[in-house]
Motif scaffolding. Sequence first.
Motif, mmCIF file in Angstrom:
data_model
loop_
_atom_site.group_PDB
_atom_site.id
_atom_site.type_symbol
_atom_site.label_atom_id
_atom_site.label_comp_id
_atom_site.label_asym_id
_atom_site.label_seq_id
_atom_site.Cartn_x
_atom_site.Cartn_y
_atom_site.Cartn_z
ATOM 1 N N THR A 1 0.805 -1.221 0.000
ATOM 2 C CA THR A 1 0.000 0.000 0.000
ATOM 3 C C THR A 1 0.840 1.274 0.000
ATOM 4 O OG1 THR A 1 -0.149 -0.026 2.410
ATOM 5 C CG2 THR A 1 -1.910 -1.150 1.185
ATOM 6 N N TRP A 2 2.124 1.165 0.384
ATOM 7 C CA TRP A 2 2.952 2.365 0.515
ATOM 8 C C TRP A 2 3.079 3.166 -0.786
ATOM 9 C CZ3 TRP A 2 7.184 2.793 -2.566
ATOM 10 C CH2 TRP A 2 7.765 1.622 -3.053
ATOM 11 N N PRO A 3 3.052 2.532 -1.996
ATOM 12 C CA PRO A 3 3.184 3.367 -3.200
ATOM 13 C C PRO A 3 2.043 4.363 -3.379
ATOM 14 C CG PRO A 3 3.653 1.071 -3.717
ATOM 15 C CD PRO A 3 3.052 1.096 -2.347
ATOM 16 N N GLY B 1 5.033 7.951 -1.588
ATOM 17 C CA GLY B 1 5.226 6.704 -2.317
ATOM 18 C C GLY B 1 5.494 6.910 -3.794
ATOM 19 N N LEU B 2 5.097 8.072 -4.321
ATOM 20 C CA LEU B 2 5.334 8.507 -5.702
ATOM 21 C C LEU B 2 4.499 7.774 -6.741
ATOM 22 C CD1 LEU B 2 9.195 9.165 -5.873
ATOM 23 C CD2 LEU B 2 7.349 10.714 -5.222
ATOM 24 N N GLY B 3 3.693 6.784 -6.338
ATOM 25 C CA GLY B 3 2.804 6.142 -7.290
ATOM 26 C C GLY B 3 3.557 5.540 -8.458
ATOM 27 N N VAL B 4 3.020 5.741 -9.670
ATOM 28 C CA VAL B 4 3.599 5.124 -10.863
ATOM 29 C C VAL B 4 4.957 5.714 -11.229
ATOM 30 C CG1 VAL B 4 2.574 6.644 -12.610
ATOM 31 C CG2 VAL B 4 2.925 4.199 -13.121
ATOM 32 N N GLY C 1 -9.035 6.557 -3.083
ATOM 33 C CA GLY C 1 -8.320 6.295 -1.846
ATOM 34 C C GLY C 1 -6.823 6.501 -1.918
ATOM 35 N N ALA C 2 -6.295 6.816 -3.109
ATOM 36 C CA ALA C 2 -4.849 6.987 -3.276
ATOM 37 C C ALA C 2 -4.476 8.462 -3.218
ATOM 38 C CB ALA C 2 -4.387 6.393 -4.600
ATOM 39 N N GLU C 3 -3.218 8.718 -2.892
ATOM 40 C CA GLU C 3 -2.682 10.077 -2.896
ATOM 41 C C GLU C 3 -1.672 10.286 -4.022
ATOM 42 O OE1 GLU C 3 -1.887 11.629 1.290
ATOM 43 O OE2 GLU C 3 -2.006 9.472 1.656
ATOM 44 N N THR C 4 -1.402 9.234 -4.779
ATOM 45 C CA THR C 4 -0.397 9.286 -5.835
ATOM 46 C C THR C 4 -0.984 8.723 -7.129
ATOM 47 O OG1 THR C 4 0.444 7.121 -5.159
ATOM 48 C CG2 THR C 4 1.520 9.066 -4.207
#
Length: 318
Positions: A162-164, A169-172, A204-207
């Motif tokens: 879940t950290w990405p 986490g910077l996502g993709v 629900g994501a921030e990235t």
Amino acid sequence: MVLQRDIGLVGCGEITRTQHGPFLLGPANDTGLRLVATADPRQGLGTGLRHYPDHCAMLDGEPALAAVSIASPTGTHFGVARDALLAGRHVLLEKPPTTTLAELEELAAIATKQGRVLVTSYHARHNEAVERLRERLAGRLPPRRIAIEWREDFHRWHAGQTWPWRAGGLGVFDPGINALSILCHVLPGLPFHVQRARFRVPPGAETPAFVDMRLTWQGGDGQAVFEWRRGGEDVWDISIDSVDQDGRTEALLLRGVRTLLVDGAAVVTGGEDAEYAGVYRAFHDALERNESSISTQEMRLVEDATAAAEVERTMDAI
């Protein structure tokens, strides 16, 4: 004779278990870096190495440790690296090196003050096809056009993580920064600028799970598309339209980071996975020179894209 140095690994997740650990503990390790300890709150490598619940305990418990390799989630890199440098250890950072450019610059300043070596590692650079592409582009005018397509199945590489998706986490960009690192490596010194960017962020994501960014430079422009998706084959392609010394246009395609095509003909095909051997050999060389090797352009491009982005909140989960 290769100088022996003890090294500790922070983070025992998938990338450590499949890449860092197997090289450092395997017969191909010719770097003199001897893995003696790991640190992770959840698990070790199960190989009889000394294991600690966190990096502070490892630094305290291993006074002979010369270096620390950091492969924990990106959001932890700055704090771990700062503590290791201040404790007098050299540091190798897995990509992405930090969550912000300011963090990376602060670590560089600490390393200089402490007289320690800091290395930002980008494993995708350590492929024969990438090096041959760099050699082919050397001495030429900037390319006219670049297109990057970097698409991965999130669950193939980050199952259960879940950290990405959290801030930091910077996502993709976590995989996409590999493409940026290759670009900065094969075209060193070329100042890229982000003209626009579009992000898609799952619920629900921030990235972002999707990034589409336009890059420009003197004499050309390009597009980079990064995508995390469910299913499908991984796509890691960089195409470059370049003009050689005779004024002839060449279509260069780096496919899957290990194949190089020139005008459709294969120049380098496949080859063994030697990326982390390259990472640790480069770290060894930096230690021998007593000289840090820090690449900052990748993080600058990530921050520029984030600042310029039009953000779309999607309804589809990855």
